[in-house]
Write a protein that holds these residues in place. Structure first.
Motif, PDB file in Angstrom:
ATOM      1  N   ASP A 193       0.832  -1.212   0.000  1.00  0.00           N
ATOM      2  CA  ASP A 193       0.000   0.000   0.000  1.00  0.00           C
ATOM      3  C   ASP A 193       0.861   1.254   0.000  1.00  0.00           C
ATOM      4  N   ALA A 194       1.890   1.272   0.827  1.00  0.00           N
ATOM      5  CA  ALA A 194       2.782   2.439   0.906  1.00  0.00           C
ATOM      6  C   ALA A 194       3.522   2.634  -0.412  1.00  0.00           C
ATOM      7  N   LEU A 195       3.976   1.556  -0.999  1.00  0.00           N
ATOM      8  CA  LEU A 195       4.696   1.642  -2.261  1.00  0.00           C
ATOM      9  C   LEU A 195       3.778   2.120  -3.382  1.00  0.00           C
ATOM     10  N   ARG A 196       2.551   1.634  -3.389  1.00  0.00           N
ATOM     11  CA  ARG A 196       1.575   2.071  -4.395  1.00  0.00           C
ATOM     12  C   ARG A 196       1.308   3.576  -4.261  1.00  0.00           C
ATOM     13  N   ASP A 197       1.188   4.059  -3.026  1.00  0.00           N
ATOM     14  CA  ASP A 197       1.003   5.493  -2.794  1.00  0.00           C
ATOM     15  C   ASP A 197       2.204   6.288  -3.302  1.00  0.00           C
ATOM     16  N   GLU A 198       3.399   5.768  -3.074  1.00  0.00           N
ATOM     17  CA  GLU A 198       4.616   6.448  -3.525  1.00  0.00           C
ATOM     18  C   GLU A 198       4.673   6.514  -5.048  1.00  0.00           C
ATOM     19  N   ILE A 199       4.229   5.456  -5.701  1.00  0.00           N
ATOM     20  CA  ILE A 199       4.200   5.440  -7.172  1.00  0.00           C
ATOM     21  C   ILE A 199       3.294   6.552  -7.687  1.00  0.00           C
ATOM     22  N   VAL A 200       2.143   6.710  -7.051  1.00  0.00           N
ATOM     23  CA  VAL A 200       1.181   7.737  -7.473  1.00  0.00           C
ATOM     24  C   VAL A 200       1.762   9.141  -7.278  1.00  0.00           C
ATOM     25  N   ARG A 201       2.490   9.341  -6.174  1.00  0.00           N
ATOM     26  CA  ARG A 201       3.025  10.678  -5.871  1.00  0.00           C
ATOM     27  C   ARG A 201       4.278  11.028  -6.650  1.00  0.00           C
ATOM     28  N   THR A 202       4.962  10.022  -7.173  1.00  0.00           N
ATOM     29  CA  THR A 202       6.237  10.254  -7.857  1.00  0.00           C
ATOM     30  C   THR A 202       5.994  10.799  -9.259  1.00  0.00           C
ATOM     31  N   ASP A 203       6.675  11.896  -9.569  1.00  0.00           N
ATOM     32  CA  ASP A 203       6.492  12.492 -10.892  1.00  0.00           C
ATOM     33  C   ASP A 203       7.644  12.171 -11.845  1.00  0.00           C
TER      34      ASP A 203
END
Length: 66
Positions: A22-32
């Protein structure tokens, strides 16, 4: 190498893997940055493979219903 885990350890590992995914998925979304996002996606895929293996082990270890 083969590791032996108790049922409790397997359930804990499963919970930790789910939180990490879940944390990694959130990081993927936030990473530009595309390159970083692709690396994070590869790591998430690896994490999911491990999680499926743990889930399989959880189902194998469950006692049969009477």
């Amino acid at each position: 190498m083969v590791l032996e885990f108790s049922q409790q350890q397997i359930h804990l590992l499963h919970a930790v893997l789910a939180e990490s995914a879940d944390a990694l998925r959130d990081e993927i979304v936030r990473t530009d940055k595309l390159e970083l996002r692709e690396e994070l996606k590869r790591r998430l895929d690896q994490l999911w493979v491990i999680q499926r293996q743990v889930e399989s082990r959880m189902h194998q270890e469950q006692p049969a219903a009477l």
